[in-house]
Design a protein around this motif. Structure first.
Motif, PDB file in Angstrom:
ATOM      1  N   ALA A  40       0.827  -1.220   0.000  1.00  0.00           N
ATOM      2  CA  ALA A  40       0.000   0.000   0.000  1.00  0.00           C
ATOM      3  C   ALA A  40       0.854   1.261   0.000  1.00  0.00           C
ATOM      4  CB  ALA A  40      -0.922  -0.007   1.214  1.00  0.00           C
ATOM      5  N   PHE A  41       2.043   1.192   0.619  1.00  0.00           N
ATOM      6  CA  PHE A  41       2.863   2.411   0.734  1.00  0.00           C
ATOM      7  C   PHE A  41       4.115   2.373  -0.134  1.00  0.00           C
ATOM      8  CE2 PHE A  41       0.903   2.422   5.212  1.00  0.00           C
ATOM      9  CZ  PHE A  41      -0.211   3.103   4.749  1.00  0.00           C
ATOM     10  N   GLN A  42       4.124   1.525  -1.140  1.00  0.00           N
ATOM     11  CA  GLN A  42       5.283   1.514  -2.044  1.00  0.00           C
ATOM     12  C   GLN A  42       5.400   2.857  -2.738  1.00  0.00           C
ATOM     13  OE1 GLN A  42       5.721  -1.768  -4.992  1.00  0.00           O
ATOM     14  NE2 GLN A  42       4.970  -3.015  -3.324  1.00  0.00           N
ATOM     15  N   ASP A  43       6.609   3.399  -2.697  1.00  0.00           N
ATOM     16  CA  ASP A  43       6.819   4.713  -3.288  1.00  0.00           C
ATOM     17  C   ASP A  43       7.295   4.527  -4.727  1.00  0.00           C
ATOM     18  OD1 ASP A  43       7.157   7.342  -3.664  1.00  0.00           O
ATOM     19  OD2 ASP A  43       8.525   7.660  -1.986  1.00  0.00           O
ATOM     20  N   SER A  44       6.346   4.244  -5.607  1.00  0.00           N
ATOM     21  CA  SER A  44       6.721   3.966  -6.996  1.00  0.00           C
ATOM     22  C   SER A  44       5.492   4.121  -7.875  1.00  0.00           C
ATOM     23  CB  SER A  44       7.230   2.526  -7.115  1.00  0.00           C
ATOM     24  OG  SER A  44       6.140   1.636  -7.008  1.00  0.00           O
ATOM     25  N   LEU A  45       5.659   3.753  -9.142  1.00  0.00           N
ATOM     26  CA  LEU A  45       4.553   3.914 -10.096  1.00  0.00           C
ATOM     27  C   LEU A  45       3.235   3.290  -9.640  1.00  0.00           C
ATOM     28  CD1 LEU A  45       4.978   1.477 -13.110  1.00  0.00           C
ATOM     29  CD2 LEU A  45       6.381   1.301 -11.111  1.00  0.00           C
ATOM     30  N   VAL A  46       3.295   2.184  -8.911  1.00  0.00           N
ATOM     31  CA  VAL A  46       2.035   1.511  -8.533  1.00  0.00           C
ATOM     32  C   VAL A  46       1.110   2.422  -7.737  1.00  0.00           C
ATOM     33  CG1 VAL A  46       2.563  -0.944  -8.542  1.00  0.00           C
ATOM     34  CG2 VAL A  46       3.149   0.398  -6.560  1.00  0.00           C
ATOM     35  N   ASN A  47       1.711   3.307  -6.935  1.00  0.00           N
ATOM     36  CA  ASN A  47       0.876   4.168  -6.090  1.00  0.00           C
ATOM     37  C   ASN A  47       0.856   5.622  -6.553  1.00  0.00           C
ATOM     38  OD1 ASN A  47      -0.128   2.169  -4.339  1.00  0.00           O
ATOM     39  ND2 ASN A  47       1.834   2.104  -3.272  1.00  0.00           N
ATOM     40  N   ARG A  48       0.934   5.812  -7.871  1.00  0.00           N
ATOM     41  CA  ARG A  48       0.792   7.155  -8.429  1.00  0.00           C
ATOM     42  C   ARG A  48      -0.552   7.242  -9.163  1.00  0.00           C
ATOM     43  NH1 ARG A  48       4.629   7.591  -5.766  1.00  0.00           N
ATOM     44  NH2 ARG A  48       6.743   8.213  -6.277  1.00  0.00           N
ATOM     45  N   TYR A  49      -0.963   8.486  -9.388  1.00  0.00           N
ATOM     46  CA  TYR A  49      -2.267   8.716 -10.025  1.00  0.00           C
ATOM     47  C   TYR A  49      -2.077   9.688 -11.200  1.00  0.00           C
ATOM     48  CZ  TYR A  49      -7.026  10.545 -10.590  1.00  0.00           C
ATOM     49  OH  TYR A  49      -8.228  10.931 -11.098  1.00  0.00           O
ATOM     50  N   GLY A  50      -2.855   9.471 -12.255  1.00  0.00           N
ATOM     51  CA  GLY A  50      -2.920  10.436 -13.358  1.00  0.00           C
ATOM     52  C   GLY A  50      -1.585  10.639 -14.051  1.00  0.00           C
ATOM     53  N   GLU A  51      -1.236  11.916 -14.291  1.00  0.00           N
ATOM     54  CA  GLU A  51      -0.043  12.248 -15.065  1.00  0.00           C
ATOM     55  C   GLU A  51       1.240  11.730 -14.379  1.00  0.00           C
ATOM     56  OE1 GLU A  51       0.127  13.066 -18.084  1.00  0.00           O
ATOM     57  OE2 GLU A  51       2.315  13.251 -18.025  1.00  0.00           O
ATOM     58  N   GLU A  52       1.269  11.828 -13.038  1.00  0.00           N
ATOM     59  CA  GLU A  52       2.457  11.335 -12.321  1.00  0.00           C
ATOM     60  C   GLU A  52       2.645   9.832 -12.577  1.00  0.00           C
ATOM     61  OE1 GLU A  52       2.371  14.173  -8.390  1.00  0.00           O
ATOM     62  OE2 GLU A  52       2.396  12.014  -8.089  1.00  0.00           O
ATOM     63  N   HIS A  53       1.533   9.125 -12.624  1.00  0.00           N
ATOM     64  CA  HIS A  53       1.617   7.694 -12.899  1.00  0.00           C
ATOM     65  C   HIS A  53       2.122   7.444 -14.318  1.00  0.00           C
ATOM     66  CE1 HIS A  53      -0.253   3.900 -14.485  1.00  0.00           C
ATOM     67  NE2 HIS A  53       0.561   3.456 -13.550  1.00  0.00           N
ATOM     68  N   ARG A  54       1.563   8.188 -15.270  1.00  0.00           N
ATOM     69  CA  ARG A  54       1.990   7.982 -16.670  1.00  0.00           C
ATOM     70  C   ARG A  54       3.489   8.209 -16.813  1.00  0.00           C
ATOM     71  NH1 ARG A  54      -3.173   9.398 -17.734  1.00  0.00           N
ATOM     72  NH2 ARG A  54      -2.825  11.630 -17.454  1.00  0.00           N
ATOM     73  N   GLN A  55       3.997   9.233 -16.155  1.00  0.00           N
ATOM     74  CA  GLN A  55       5.436   9.525 -16.260  1.00  0.00           C
ATOM     75  C   GLN A  55       6.275   8.417 -15.622  1.00  0.00           C
ATOM     76  OE1 GLN A  55       6.609  13.341 -14.802  1.00  0.00           O
ATOM     77  NE2 GLN A  55       5.327  14.419 -16.284  1.00  0.00           N
ATOM     78  N   ALA A  56       5.879   8.006 -14.426  1.00  0.00           N
ATOM     79  CA  ALA A  56       6.666   6.982 -13.722  1.00  0.00           C
ATOM     80  C   ALA A  56       6.637   5.668 -14.507  1.00  0.00           C
ATOM     81  CB  ALA A  56       6.114   6.778 -12.317  1.00  0.00           C
ATOM     82  N   ARG A  57       5.489   5.345 -15.074  1.00  0.00           N
ATOM     83  CA  ARG A  57       5.370   4.101 -15.833  1.00  0.00           C
ATOM     84  C   ARG A  57       6.190   4.169 -17.118  1.00  0.00           C
ATOM     85  NH1 ARG A  57       1.124  -0.260 -16.200  1.00  0.00           N
ATOM     86  NH2 ARG A  57       1.267  -0.935 -18.351  1.00  0.00           N
ATOM     87  N   GLY A  58       6.241   5.358 -17.709  1.00  0.00           N
ATOM     88  CA  GLY A  58       6.986   5.547 -18.956  1.00  0.00           C
ATOM     89  C   GLY A  58       8.471   5.231 -18.798  1.00  0.00           C
ATOM     90  N   ARG A  59       8.984   5.326 -17.602  1.00  0.00           N
ATOM     91  CA  ARG A  59      10.408   5.032 -17.379  1.00  0.00           C
ATOM     92  C   ARG A  59      10.693   3.543 -17.392  1.00  0.00           C
ATOM     93  NH1 ARG A  59      13.122   8.744 -12.753  1.00  0.00           N
ATOM     94  NH2 ARG A  59      13.468  10.445 -14.193  1.00  0.00           N
ATOM     95  N   ILE A  60       9.711   2.776 -17.007  1.00  0.00           N
ATOM     96  CA  ILE A  60       9.913   1.341 -16.784  1.00  0.00           C
ATOM     97  C   ILE A  60       9.371   0.503 -17.936  1.00  0.00           C
ATOM     98  CG2 ILE A  60       9.045  -0.561 -15.325  1.00  0.00           C
ATOM     99  CD1 ILE A  60      11.049   0.971 -13.811  1.00  0.00           C
ATOM    100  N   ALA A  61       8.165   0.884 -18.392  1.00  0.00           N
ATOM    101  CA  ALA A  61       7.400  -0.012 -19.258  1.00  0.00           C
ATOM    102  C   ALA A  61       8.104  -0.411 -20.559  1.00  0.00           C
ATOM    103  CB  ALA A  61       6.033   0.602 -19.549  1.00  0.00           C
ATOM    104  N   PRO A  62       8.834   0.500 -21.242  1.00  0.00           N
ATOM    105  CA  PRO A  62       9.379   0.114 -22.556  1.00  0.00           C
ATOM    106  C   PRO A  62      10.262  -1.127 -22.509  1.00  0.00           C
ATOM    107  CG  PRO A  62       9.558   2.490 -22.255  1.00  0.00           C
ATOM    108  CD  PRO A  62       9.079   1.920 -20.947  1.00  0.00           C
ATOM    109  N   THR A  63      10.981  -1.338 -21.408  1.00  0.00           N
ATOM    110  CA  THR A  63      11.862  -2.512 -21.300  1.00  0.00           C
ATOM    111  C   THR A  63      11.083  -3.807 -21.383  1.00  0.00           C
ATOM    112  OG1 THR A  63      13.267  -1.268 -19.843  1.00  0.00           O
ATOM    113  CG2 THR A  63      13.514  -3.640 -19.730  1.00  0.00           C
ATOM    114  N   PHE A  64       9.812  -3.760 -20.995  1.00  0.00           N
ATOM    115  CA  PHE A  64       9.043  -5.005 -20.878  1.00  0.00           C
ATOM    116  C   PHE A  64       8.036  -5.188 -22.017  1.00  0.00           C
ATOM    117  CE2 PHE A  64      10.654  -3.916 -16.703  1.00  0.00           C
ATOM    118  CZ  PHE A  64      11.279  -5.108 -16.341  1.00  0.00           C
ATOM    119  N   LEU A  65       8.215  -4.391 -23.079  1.00  0.00           N
ATOM    120  CA  LEU A  65       7.332  -4.564 -24.238  1.00  0.00           C
ATOM    121  C   LEU A  65       7.597  -5.936 -24.870  1.00  0.00           C
ATOM    122  CD1 LEU A  65       7.650  -1.048 -25.906  1.00  0.00           C
ATOM    123  CD2 LEU A  65       5.611  -2.025 -24.809  1.00  0.00           C
TER     124      LEU A  65
END
Ligand code: HEM
Length: 414
Positions: free
Chosen positions: A85-110
């Motif tokens: 619940a308190f992980q400080d990462s993309l999982v616990n972000r909302y909206g634009e902040e989430h999109r940005q945090a996910r954008g850093r990680i997701a391409p590696t796992f395409l």
């Protein structure tokens, strides 16, 4: 939160001993049911496929505990669900902040990137299965500990450049912080130690950058992107390493267990009537490796109908593994393992903006682990047929604690 006319609030069993039965009862009660979690926290449990889909897509629902959980002050130290619940990462972000945090990680796992990982995953699976095959006839092994865990751990730790000598301790601590049945002091000690270890990893990677994903996060030099702050780096490492192995371990362990307890399905697979993709998707439907993901929060009152209103600020527990057994979605034998069924739809990897980043990797790992295991060890059998292993004591991850097998039967010639 909810008004005092609420019926008795069920307590979610933190040992998860009868997780599917508990979810079935909650699902029958309504589109969301107010439950009590360990630590005396109340949250809405959501177990119906259609409601999970709707809420995970709903912009009135956030995972950002800092901004959107007014009740956060009531949470005890060492809360057993706090590690997620308190992980400080993309999982616990909302909206634009989430999109940005996910954008850093997701391409590696395409999928196209993940395809390139196949030879490495295969080599690790070959090595682990060969070790099982080298056991004496009649000798036992646990497929979870001897194959599923080291395979998925090796893959994710190699990607993130985790040194060999740090892996075992990290893995053991991650296992511990996902155990929902721990006393708060024990959970608190494990959570604290995990963050110490992750901090040491961050220090090590700063001093020894290499061609790996941790170094990429540390040295990010894409335009407009700041390097991750220490707390976010450590949170992201926890998210990626934990999500990267704890889940896929359970997919491999549960699928192997299903096949060993359904010899007729193994025979059909060997005859070409079904393939490993069928087995993997059916296992994801029946034994979703992730049950509840704590937590989401209502940004406004949300009326789900049937007299259920989730009030603004209320926490929500989405039960992803419960969706696969929803009789509304799977009217035909929802609790039965049948890889040939047409309707293998599930939400095991989530839905909406937080959909699992690692789904293609998890599917690849499972396909390689299972095909290598059953091809290389054709006589593989359960050590104690008829005895179902205990479930992990976790509200978050779902799977067998062990899958004890005899890779080469005493009387066999393999
Ligand atoms: C069978 C294996 C797996 C299952 C069942 C699974 C399940 C899930 C689920 C249900 C979610 C959604 C959480 C939510 O919306 O609350 C999720 C998100 C996530 N998963 Fe997985 N996962 C698996 C494997 C992996 C692997 C191998 C990785 C790492 C490479 C990974 C990384 C992530 C990340 C980073 C997120 C967060 C995405 C976001 O918040 O945008 N997962 N996973």
């Amino acid at each position: 939160m909810s008004d005092s006319s609420e019926p008795v609030c069920p307590f979610l069993d933190p040992t998860a001993a009868a997780m599917h039965a508990e979810a079935a009862e909650l699902r029958a009660q309504g589109p969301a049911v107010l439950v009590e979690l360990p630590g005396s926290i109340k949250a809405w449990s959501v177990t119906r496929h259609s409601v999970i889909q709707a809420l995970t897509l709903d912009p009135r629902v956030s995972r950002d505990f800092r901004r959107h959980w007014p009740g956060i002050g009531e949470v005890p130290d060492g809360w057993v669900l706090g590690s997620v619940a308190f992980q400080d990462s993309l999982v616990n972000r909302y909206g634009e902040e989430h999109r940005q945090a996910r954008g850093r990680i997701a391409p590696t796992f395409l999928p196209r990137r993940v395809k390139l990982m196949r030879p490495q995953v295969q080599a690790t699976a070959d090595r682990l299965v060969a070790a099982l095959g080298a056991l004496e006839p009649g000798e036992q092994a646990d497929l979870r500990g001897a194959l599923a865990r080291p395979l998925t751990m090796t893959v994710i730790c190699d990607l993130f450049g985790v040194p060999e000598e740090m892996r075992e301790a990290l893995g053991a601590l991650i296992d511990q912080v996902l155990d929902s049945s721990l006393e708060e002091e024990v959970a608190f000690a494990a959570q604290t130690e995990l963050y110490v270890r992750l901090g040491e990893l961050a220090v090590y990677k700063r001093a020894n950058p290499a061609a790996d994903l941790t170094s990429d996060l540390l040295l990010s030099d894409r335009p407009g992107e700041q390097p991750l702050a220490e707390h976010e780096l450590v949170g992201t490492l926890f998210t990626m390493i934990a999500a990267g192995f704890e889940t896929a371990v359970n997919l491999i362990a549960s699928a192997a267990l299903e096949m060993l307890t359904h010899p007729e399905q193994l025979a059909r697979l060997r005859a070409g009537a079904i393939d490993w993709t069928d087995v993997i998707e059916e296992t994801l439907r029946l034994e979703g490796p992730v049950m509840y993901v704590p937590l989401r929060y209502a940004l406004e009152d949300i009326d789900l109908g049937e007299g259920v209103l989730i009030a603004k600020g209320d926490p929500i527990m989405v039960g992803f593994a419960a969706a696969g057994r929803d009789p509304q979605e799977h009217p035909d034998r929802p609790d039965e393992f049948d890889p040939a069924r047409a309707d293998k739809g599930h939400l095991a990897f989530g839905h909406g903006p937080h959909f699992c980043v690692g789904a293609p990797l998890a599917r690849l790992e499972a396909e390689i682990a299972l095909s290598t295991l059953f091809e290389q060890l054709p006589e593989l059998a359960l050590a104690e047929p008829g005895q179902w292993p205990a479930r992990l004591p976790s509200l978050i991850v779902n799977g067998p604690e062990s899958v004890d097998v005899v890779p080469r039967p005493r009387t066999g010639t393999a």
